[in-house]
Design an enzyme around this catalytic site. Structure first.
Site, PDB file in Angstrom:
ATOM      1  N   ASP A  82       1.846   4.412   2.590  1.00 14.61           N
ATOM      2  CA  ASP A  82       0.829   5.208   1.919  1.00 14.61           C
ATOM      3  C   ASP A  82       1.481   6.259   1.004  1.00 14.61           C
ATOM      4  O   ASP A  82       1.630   6.037  -0.183  1.00 14.61           O
ATOM      5  CB  ASP A  82      -0.101   5.853   2.942  1.00 14.61           C
ATOM      6  CG  ASP A  82      -1.466   6.223   2.371  1.00 14.61           C
ATOM      7  OD1 ASP A  82      -1.724   5.887   1.202  1.00 14.61           O
ATOM      8  OD2 ASP A  82      -2.269   6.826   3.095  1.00 14.61           O
ATOM      9  N   ASP A  83       1.863   7.402   1.559  1.00 18.95           N
ATOM     10  CA  ASP A  83       2.467   8.505   0.795  1.00 18.95           C
ATOM     11  C   ASP A  83       3.683   9.032   1.563  1.00 18.95           C
ATOM     12  O   ASP A  83       3.625  10.099   2.185  1.00 18.95           O
ATOM     13  CB  ASP A  83       1.450   9.624   0.590  1.00 18.95           C
ATOM     14  CG  ASP A  83       0.268   9.183  -0.251  1.00 18.95           C
ATOM     15  OD1 ASP A  83       0.431   9.081  -1.482  1.00 18.95           O
ATOM     16  OD2 ASP A  83      -0.813   8.934   0.317  1.00 18.95           O
TER      17      ASP A  83
ATOM     18  N   HIS B 191       0.854  -1.191   0.000  1.00 18.28           N
ATOM     19  CA  HIS B 191       0.000   0.000   0.000  1.00 18.28           C
ATOM     20  C   HIS B 191       0.886   1.236   0.000  1.00 18.28           C
ATOM     21  O   HIS B 191       1.187   1.820   1.041  1.00 18.28           O
ATOM     22  CB  HIS B 191      -0.935  -0.008   1.211  1.00 18.28           C
ATOM     23  CG  HIS B 191      -1.904   1.138   1.221  1.00 18.28           C
ATOM     24  ND1 HIS B 191      -2.877   1.281   2.201  1.00 18.28           N
ATOM     25  CD2 HIS B 191      -2.054   2.212   0.405  1.00 18.28           C
ATOM     26  CE1 HIS B 191      -3.569   2.383   1.968  1.00 18.28           C
ATOM     27  NE2 HIS B 191      -3.072   2.967   0.883  1.00 18.28           N
TER      28      HIS B 191
ATOM     29  N   HIS C 237       1.534   4.694  -2.768  1.00 17.83           N
ATOM     30  CA  HIS C 237       1.141   5.394  -3.987  1.00 17.83           C
ATOM     31  C   HIS C 237       2.376   6.010  -4.648  1.00 17.83           C
ATOM     32  O   HIS C 237       3.129   6.737  -3.993  1.00 17.83           O
ATOM     33  CB  HIS C 237       0.153   6.511  -3.657  1.00 17.83           C
ATOM     34  CG  HIS C 237      -1.123   6.035  -3.038  1.00 17.83           C
ATOM     35  ND1 HIS C 237      -2.295   5.911  -3.749  1.00 17.83           N
ATOM     36  CD2 HIS C 237      -1.408   5.646  -1.763  1.00 17.83           C
ATOM     37  CE1 HIS C 237      -3.253   5.464  -2.951  1.00 17.83           C
ATOM     38  NE2 HIS C 237      -2.733   5.291  -1.729  1.00 17.83           N
TER      39      HIS C 237
ATOM     40  N   GLU D 242     -11.438   3.849   5.594  1.00 13.12           N
ATOM     41  CA  GLU D 242     -10.561   4.923   6.084  1.00 13.12           C
ATOM     42  C   GLU D 242     -11.469   6.068   6.516  1.00 13.12           C
ATOM     43  O   GLU D 242     -11.912   6.113   7.659  1.00 13.12           O
ATOM     44  CB  GLU D 242      -9.585   5.349   4.980  1.00 13.12           C
ATOM     45  CG  GLU D 242      -8.598   6.429   5.426  1.00 13.12           C
ATOM     46  CD  GLU D 242      -7.803   7.017   4.274  1.00 13.12           C
ATOM     47  OE1 GLU D 242      -6.772   7.642   4.554  1.00 13.12           O
ATOM     48  OE2 GLU D 242      -8.217   6.882   3.107  1.00 13.12           O
TER      49      GLU D 242
END
Length: 372
Positions: A305-306, A24, A26, A227
């Site tokens: 995630d980011d 997960h 991006h 989320e």
């Protein structure tokens, strides 16, 4: 799962040494500041504010959210998810040539390798990359070229999860999947959907046909859910979209029946604790349901995630999570093992990754034996 009241922080070098996957993350959230400044200079594009504060999107009017989310602290958190997504639109709009896209892909693989990640399912949402509208398959091919070069150089292997945006129409989603099925671009191995659940509401029915088409075409399926929405988003992902993995999914903890479903079906949650706190989903580590999900028997992986705009790395996120919850090296080996199983890597690669992790675990165990 071992948890101790006051554990010593596990060294990030130990975490980097564990062969692992990340499922997960991006691509849009991994541009370094240097990447962005180079792209802006190449394209003659003005920055929205001072370079030194670029990742503090609360200081730039173009990304400010109309409402400030509760909790979350500085940086992206105070602007909320919507403001953060606007930042990603601006940043990805700087990638305008195939060479630039390949360079971003190569940099991602290098970043992952530096964290001890040997395989990644990277999420790419073409709607953020506005220079490539109508040329999404070309974008996939340009990224694949960068990933190919990186793997040839011994860096992290990467599969692409092509992501729909929750706000796009059913027709455009169907068109996107039809194009993928026809072109079969290299390294695209899954269909995803992401975006702000709170803004768009339930979208499972809208994308049901697109995900069915993806399954028929042999693509794997992963869905952002649970989320900013509650458990209903996860139910929709499972029942309407046939999700094999859930990105986030933390609010499933609010529904015991859903937890039982996740456990019985072996559905893994790609959890990103640091992201959840930074973006204000939970105010404190104590509120975050990660330990409860693990205790309930849910398969959980730890992800970033980011990481670039959130100011972190995978090893840093693992280290702080271990410190907060008292996880030891054995627990982290478990997270690494689950990351491999949850990934969409093929069977041969998974077998190789398992073997590397077993070797690293034995080496770590030997290193911990006290001398006579």
């Amino acid at each position: 799962m071992s948890r101790h009241p006051a554990p010593a922080r596990i060294d990030e070098g130990t975490i980097r040494a564990l062969p692992k996957a990340e499922v997960h993350v991006h691509l849009e959230g991994t541009f370094s500041l240097a990447d962005i400044l180079l792209l802006a200079r190449e394209n003659g594009a003005a920055l929205p504010g001072p370079a030194a504060t670029l990742f503090d999107i609360t200081t730039h009017d173009a990304f400010a959210a109309p409402e400030v989310t509760t909790g979350g602290g500085a940086g992206a958190g105070a602007a909320g998810l919507s403001g953060f997504l606007r930042f990603l639109d601006w940043q990805c709009g700087l990638v305008r040539t195939a060479a630039q896209a390949a360079r971003v892909a190569y940099a991602f693989a290098a970043r992952q390798s530096a964290s001890g990640v040997l395989y990644s399912d990277v999420i790419v949402n073409p709607t953020h990359w506005n220079a490539w509208r109508g040329r999404e398959i070309e974008l996939m091919r340009a990224l694949a070229a960068g990933f190919d070069e990186a793997e040839q150089d011994g860096l992290c292997a990467v599969g692409i999860a092509y992501s729909l945006l929750r706000g796009q129409s059913a027709a455009s989603a169907d068109d996107a999947v039809a194009a993928l099925a026809a072109a079969r671009p290299a390294r695209v191995i899954a269909l995803s959907v992401d975006g702000d659940e709170k803004v768009t509401g339930r979208t499972g029915e809208k994308f049901r046909e697109a995900f069915a088409r993806a399954k028929a075409a042999g693509l794997r399926r992963t869905v952002h859910a649970g989320e900013s929405s509650g458990p209903v988003g996860v139910w929709d992902a499972l029942d309407l979209l046939g999700a094999e993995r859930i990105d986030h999914g933390v609010r499933a903890v609010e529904d015991p029946a859903l937890i039982a479903r996740l456990v019985s079906d072996g559905i893994s949650l790609g959890v990103c604790p640091r992201s959840n706190l930074t973006l204000g989903l939970y105010r404190t580590w104590e509120e975050h349901p990660l330990p409860r999900l693990l205790d309930a028997g849910v398969s959980v992986t730890l992800n970033t995630d980011d990481p670039a705009p959130l100011g972190s790395s995978l090893e840093a996120d693992w280290a702080v999570t271990a410190a907060e919850y008292g996880f030891d090296e054995t627990d982290l080996i478990g997270f690494a093992a689950r990351s491999i199983e949850a990934s969409f890597a093929d069977d041969d690669r998974k077998a190789a990754l398992r073997a590397e992790l077993e070797h690293a675990a034995r080496r770590l165990a030997v290193a911990e034996v006290p001398s006579a």
